[in-house]
Design a protein around this motif. Structure first.
Motif, mmCIF file in Angstrom:
data_model
loop_
_atom_site.group_PDB
_atom_site.id
_atom_site.type_symbol
_atom_site.label_atom_id
_atom_site.label_comp_id
_atom_site.label_asym_id
_atom_site.label_seq_id
_atom_site.Cartn_x
_atom_site.Cartn_y
_atom_site.Cartn_z
ATOM 1 N N PRO A 179 0.605 -1.238 -0.191
ATOM 2 C CA PRO A 179 -0.122 -0.213 0.057
ATOM 3 C C PRO A 179 0.901 1.216 0.041
ATOM 4 C CG PRO A 179 0.137 -0.604 2.515
ATOM 5 C CD PRO A 179 0.948 -1.721 1.304
ATOM 6 N N SER A 180 0.311 2.151 -0.294
ATOM 7 C CA SER A 180 0.954 3.741 -0.238
ATOM 8 C C SER A 180 -0.198 4.587 0.577
ATOM 9 C CB SER A 180 1.066 4.347 -1.582
ATOM 10 O OG SER A 180 2.104 3.379 -2.425
ATOM 11 N N GLY A 181 0.362 5.986 0.704
ATOM 12 C CA GLY A 181 -0.322 7.023 1.412
ATOM 13 C C GLY A 181 -0.357 7.114 2.853
ATOM 14 N N ASP A 182 -0.450 8.373 3.154
ATOM 15 C CA ASP A 182 -0.428 8.525 4.694
ATOM 16 C C ASP A 182 -1.695 9.029 5.290
ATOM 17 O OD1 ASP A 182 -0.339 11.019 3.620
ATOM 18 O OD2 ASP A 182 1.600 11.183 4.189
ATOM 19 N N CYS A 183 -2.838 8.764 4.404
ATOM 20 C CA CYS A 183 -4.207 9.163 5.072
ATOM 21 C C CYS A 183 -4.920 7.847 5.834
ATOM 22 C CB CYS A 183 -4.934 9.492 3.854
ATOM 23 S SG CYS A 183 -6.407 10.260 4.355
ATOM 24 N N PHE A 184 -4.494 7.962 7.170
ATOM 25 C CA PHE A 184 -4.941 6.870 7.835
ATOM 26 C C PHE A 184 -5.032 7.414 9.353
ATOM 27 C CE2 PHE A 184 -0.411 5.846 6.916
ATOM 28 C CZ PHE A 184 0.241 6.233 8.236
ATOM 29 N N TYR A 185 -5.685 6.482 10.227
ATOM 30 C CA TYR A 185 -6.060 6.744 11.569
ATOM 31 C C TYR A 185 -4.745 6.633 12.501
ATOM 32 C CZ TYR A 185 -7.716 6.654 16.262
ATOM 33 O OH TYR A 185 -7.661 6.652 17.878
ATOM 34 N N LEU A 186 -4.604 7.695 13.243
ATOM 35 C CA LEU A 186 -3.434 7.818 14.078
ATOM 36 C C LEU A 186 -4.095 7.362 15.668
ATOM 37 C CD1 LEU A 186 -1.481 10.684 12.675
ATOM 38 C CD2 LEU A 186 -0.602 8.406 12.403
ATOM 39 N N PRO A 187 -3.320 6.470 16.360
ATOM 40 C CA PRO A 187 -4.280 6.156 17.588
ATOM 41 C C PRO A 187 -3.546 7.087 18.768
ATOM 42 C CG PRO A 187 -2.604 4.516 16.948
ATOM 43 C CD PRO A 187 -2.546 5.393 15.839
ATOM 44 N N ASP A 188 -2.587 8.070 18.408
ATOM 45 C CA ASP A 188 -1.675 8.917 19.536
ATOM 46 C C ASP A 188 -2.630 9.410 20.429
ATOM 47 O OD1 ASP A 188 -2.640 10.495 17.318
ATOM 48 O OD2 ASP A 188 -0.845 11.644 17.510
ATOM 49 N N ASP A 189 -3.805 9.834 20.240
ATOM 50 C CA ASP A 189 -4.642 10.901 20.951
ATOM 51 C C ASP A 189 -6.221 10.399 20.705
ATOM 52 O OD1 ASP A 189 -5.894 12.694 22.340
ATOM 53 O OD2 ASP A 189 -4.991 14.478 21.163
ATOM 54 N N PRO A 190 -6.625 9.415 21.381
ATOM 55 C CA PRO A 190 -7.976 8.836 21.305
ATOM 56 C C PRO A 190 -9.157 9.597 21.800
ATOM 57 C CG PRO A 190 -6.944 7.653 22.834
ATOM 58 C CD PRO A 190 -5.759 8.548 22.536
#
Ligand SMILES: Cc1cc2nc3c(=O)[nH]c(=O)nc-3n(C[C@H](O)[C@H](O)[C@H](O)COP(=O)(O)OP(=O)(O)OC[C@H]3O[C@@H](n4cnc5c(N)ncnc54)[C@H](O)[C@@H]3O)c2cc1C
Ligand code: FES
Length: 322
Positions: A179-190
Motif C-alpha cells: 500500500p501507499s499513502g499517509d491518510c490513515f488513523y493515528l491512535p496517539d490521541d484517542p
C-alpha cells in the motif's frame, strides 16, 4: 537538453518536459496513473546521474537516498541512466464479491493475501493483466476484515473502472501493489475530535479510517460528512446510521447539493457544510478524501477555520488528463 538513457537507448528531454513525457513522446510507455506525483506508479531509479529533489516528493528517505524518483514529475537537470523500480512486491488475490452500491459505484471485495499489511485508508495500485494498466484505489476495509474492500466509481470511458464494472467477475484474480499513502488513523490521541469529509467514493478511505478509529477505541467525537450531488449518489447510508447508533461519539451527516435531503442530512455545498455545522476546527484532526477540487477547497476552509495544516490529512483522487 538532458539525455535519458533507458533500456540501452538515449532519449532527449525537451525544456520543461518530464522524464515520463519524454519517453512517451518517443513511444516508450512506463507504468503511470495520476501523472501528478501522487500514486507512485511511475517510480523509477536513476542508475547514473542525480534526480532533482522535487521529483522525490513523498518518497521514503531510504528510497530518495537510493536515487529513486517519480518519472511523471521529474524534469531532469542532468543526463541520467534510469531503470524501472522493482521494490514493491506484486500481490495476487481472488475476487470474492462485487456489489452495486448505486448506479455508478460498486464495492469489490477480494482475498487478503497472507503477507499483505496496510493501514485502513491507504491505497493500492490495481493492475489490469491484459496491458498492465495501473490505477489507485483506496482501502475501505480494516485490518481485522478477512478481505480487502474497494469502492469504485464508473468513469465514462474510463479504462480501469469500465473493466472492473463490466468484465471482472467473482473468482477472477486481481493483481496489485502497495500500500501507499499517509491518510490513515493515528491512535496517539484517542480523545481528539476527528472530522472526515468526502464526496462519492471519497467515502472509501474514510470508511476504513472511521472503522479503524472505532475499533482502536477512539472516544473523541468523530464527524463524518459524506456528499453527493443527489441522494441516489450516496451509499452505505444504513450501515453508517447503524454505526452512529452503536457509537454515540460518531455522527454521520449525508449531504446533497440538490433534490431531496435524506433524514438527518444537509443540503448545500459540502465545502461549506462542515463549517456551518461545527464552526471552528481548532484542535481537530481532519481527513479529506475524493474529488481533488473539493479536497483542495476544503483544505483551505478547514485551515481558515482553525485546523492546523499538519493535522489535515488528504487523499485527492487525482487522475491524468485525457
Ligand atoms: C490516491 C488515489 C486514490 C484513489 N482512490 C479511488 C477510489 O477509492 N475509488 C475510485 O473510484 N477512484 C479512486 N481513484 C481514482 C482512480 O485511480 C482512477 O483514476 C479512476 O478509477 C479512473 O480510472 P479509469 O482508468 O477508469 O479512467 P481513465 O481511463 O484514466 O480516464 C478516462 C477519462 O476520464 C477522465 N477521468 C478520469 N477520472 C475522472 C474523474 N474522477 N472525473 C472526471 N473525469 C475523469 C480522464 O481524464 C480521461 O479523459 C483514486 C486515485 C488516487 C490518485
Ligand atoms: S506518481 Fe507518477 S503516475 Fe502517479
Amino acid at each position: 537538453m538532458p539525455t535519458i538513457q533507458y533500456d540501452g537507448q538515449d532519449y532527449f528531454c525537451a525544456t520543461d518536459e518530464t522524464v515520463l513525457e519524454s519517453l512517451e513522446r518517443h513511444g516508450v510507455m512506463l507504468p503511470s496513473s495520476c501523472k501528478s506525483g501522487t500514486c507512485q506508479t511511475c517510480l523509477t531509479r536513476a542508475l547514473k546521474g542525480k534526480p532533482p529533489t522535487a521529483s522525490q516528493q513523498g518518497l521514503k528517505d531510504t528510497l530518495a537516498a537510493q536515487n529513486y524518483f517519480l518519472a511523471c514529475i521529474c524534469k531532469p537537470d542532468e543526463d541520467m541512466e534510469i531503470g524501472l523500480a522493482t521494490i514493491s512486491p506484486k500481490y495476487v488475490a481472488k475476487l470474492i464479491s462485487k456489489d452495486q452500491m448505486n448506479e455508478s459505484i460498486i464495492r469489490i471485495r477480494f482475498e487478503l493475501p497472507d503477507e499483505f499489511s496496510y493501514r485502513p485508508g491507504q491505497f493500492i495500485n490495481l493492475i489490469r493483466p491484459s496491458d498492465e494498466l495501473t490505477r489507485s484505489y483506496s482501502l475501505a476495509s480494516i485490518s481485522s476484515d478477512p478481505f480487502l474492500e474497494l469502492h469504485v466509481k464508473r468513469v465514462p470511458e474510463g479504462r480501469m473502472s469500465t473493466w472492473l464494472f463490466d468484465e471482472v467477475t467473482e473468482g477472477d484474480e486481481l493483481s496489485f501493489f502497495g500500500p501507499s499513502g499517509d491518510c490513515f488513523y493515528l491512535p496517539d490521541d484517542p480523545g481528539r475530535t476527528l472530522l472526515l469529509v468526502g464526496a462519492g467514493t471519497g467515502l472509501a478511505p474514510l470508511h476504513g479510517i472511521l472503522r479503524d478509529a472505532l475499533e482502536q477505541g477512539h472516544h473523541g467525537s468523530i464527524h463524518l460528512f459524506h456528499a453527493s450531488l443527489a441522494t441516489q449518489g450516496l451509499y452505505l447510508i444504513e450501515e453508517l446510521r447503524e454505526l452512529a447508533k452503536q457509537f454515540t461519539q460518531f455522527e454521520y451527516t449525508p449531504c446533497v447539493l440538490h433534490g431531496n435531503t435524506p433524514e438527518g442530512g444537509k443540503q448545500g455545498n459540502v465545502v461549506d457544510i462542515p463549517g456551518q455545522v461545527l464552526g471552528s476546527f481548532n484542535g481537530y484532526r481532519v481527513y479529506l478524501c475524493g474529488d481533488p477540487q473539493i479536497v483542495s477547497d476544503l483544505r483551505q476552509k478547514v485551515f481558515m477555520a482553525g485546523a492546523s495544516m499538519q493535522d489535515i490529512q488528504s487523499d485527492p483522487f487525482v487522475f491524468a488528463p485525457a
